[in-house]
Design an enzyme around this catalytic site. Structure first.
Site, PDB file in Angstrom:
ATOM      1  CE  LYS A  23      -7.662   2.968 -11.641  1.00 46.96           C
ATOM      2  NZ  LYS A  23      -6.344   2.613 -12.280  1.00 46.96           N
ATOM      3  CG  ASP A 149      -8.814  -1.224 -10.470  1.00 40.25           C
ATOM      4  OD1 ASP A 149      -8.026  -1.818  -9.717  1.00 40.25           O
ATOM      5  OD2 ASP A 149      -8.449  -0.655 -11.519  1.00 40.25           O
TER       6      ASP A 149
END
Length: 297
Positions: A23, A149
Site C-alpha cells: 500500500k 496495518d
C-alpha cells in the site's frame, strides 16, 4: 512486477498461490496522542498491484514451516509465522499445520506495509485452507494484534482509516500510476512517533460515511514527512529530486517516497532517471485486493 498467478492457483507440489499486495498512504494526519501512548490519526490507504507472494501447502501434522529468502528477521519473529500461530488458537483441530514459502519482493522498512500484508494474506489463506470459516471481522481483530496495518489488508479494500488505524471505510480512489523510490536507510517508527518535533494537532478531514469517492487533488499530506526529511538526509535527497517532476510524498513512516501519475508512460520516463541512484518500483493503484476474489467463492 504484477502478481504472477491468480489467487488460489495450485502447482504440481500442492502449494497454492497467495498474493500480498502492498500500500501507499496518500494522506496521513496525526490528530493527537492518547493517554495510552497511541496516536489518533487519519490516513488513506491505497492498495497496489504489486507485493510479496506466498505459496502455502496445508498439512495435518501440526507443523508450521516457513521458507523464505528474507533473512532480516528470525523465522520465529516473522509475521507470517506469528499470524499462523495466532489463527491456530481458533482451530478446534490443533493438528493443523502448513508449509509456507515467502517470496519477499518488497523492501523492508519502506513504509509499504509488506510485513503486515504478509500476515494478512496468511490469515486469509489459512482460514480458507484449514476450513475454519472465521469471519472477516474476527480476522481483522486477530490481525490488529499483529500490527496496526494488518486489518486493511485483511479487509481487502483501499480505505480511509481513523482511530489508531482500526476504523476503516472502504473508498473508491482513482486508480493512478505510481513511481516509488526507496532510499536504503532504516527508519525507526518508534523514534519518529515519540519525537518531540512531530506534529500531533492536525485538523481532521471529513469524508462521507459510506464508500466515499476520494478527490486526490485535496490530499497529499503526511505529518511525518518534514521530520523524516530532517532526520534522514537520504530521504530528503529523494524528495528534492522527485519534486522536480511533481508533488513527492513520503508513505507511512518508512523511507519510501513516491510520485503520482495519470499514465504508465510518464511514470516509466521518470523511473529511468532514478534507477541509477535508488531502487525504484512502478505500480498501479487498485481498490480491491486480489484476495477478495477467493473470499467471495
Amino acid at each position: 512486477m504484477n502478481f504472477s498467478h491468480p489467487t488460489g492457483f495450485s502447482d504440481q507440489q500442492g502449494y497454492s498461490y497467495w498474493p500480498a499486495p502492498v500500500k501507499l498512504n496518500l494522506e496521513l494526519r496525526i490528530l493527537g496522542q492518547r493517554v495510552d501512548g497511541y496516536h489518533n490519526l487519519q490516513t488513506l490507504f491505497q492498495l497496489l498491484n504489486i507485493g510479496d507472494e506466498l505459496w502455502i501447502k496445508p498439512n495435518s501434522k501440526s507443523i508450521l514451516e516457513l521458507n523464505s529468502d528474507y533473512s532480516e528477521v528470525a523465522q520465529e519473529d516473522n509475521l507470517v509465522i506469528k499470524a499462523a500461530r495466532a489463527l491456530l488458537k481458533y482451530a478446534s483441530n490443533q493438528l493443523f499445520g502448513a508449509h509456507i514459502k515467502l517470496n519477499k519482493r518488497m523492501p523492508s522498512g519502506a513504509g509499504l506495509g509488506g510485513g503486515s500484508s504478509d500476515a494478512a494474506t496468511t490469515l486469509v489463506a489459512l482460514n480458507h485452507l484449514w476450513g475454519l470459516n472465521i469471519s472477516n471481522q474476527k480476522l481483522c481483530e486477530i490481525g490488529a494484534q499483529l500490527g496496526a496495518d494488518v486489518p486493511v489488508f485483511v479487509n481487502g479494500y483501499s480505505a480511509w482509516a481513523q482511530g489508531i488505524g482500526e476504523v476503516l471505510t472502504a473508498t473508491d480512489i482513482p486508480e493512478k500510476h505510481f513511481l516509488i523510490v526507496y532510499p536504503e536507510c532504516a527508519i525507526s517508527t518508534g523514534k519518529i512517533f515519540s519525537h518531540p518535533a512531530l506534529t500531533r494537532d492536525d485538523k481532521p478531514i471529513k469524508l462521507r460515511a459510506t464508500r466515499p469517492e476520494v478527490d486526490l487533488k485535496s490530499l497529499g499530506y503526511n505529518a511525518f514527512q518534514p521530520l523524516v526529511a530532517e532526520l534522514y538526509p537520504e530521504v530528503r535527497e529523494a524528495l528534492e529530486f522527485l519534486n522536480q517532476y511533481g508533488q513527492a510524498m513520503l508513505t507511512g513512516t518508512g523511507s519510501s517516497v513516491f510520485l503520482t501519475f495519470d499514465n504508465e508512460r510518464e511514470a516509466s520516463k521518470i523511473s529511468a532517471l532514478c534507477k541509477q541512484r535508488w531502487l525504484t518500483l512502478r505500480a498501479k493503484g487498485i481498490n480491491t485486493s486480489p484476495l477478495k476474489e477467493l473470499q467471495k467463492k
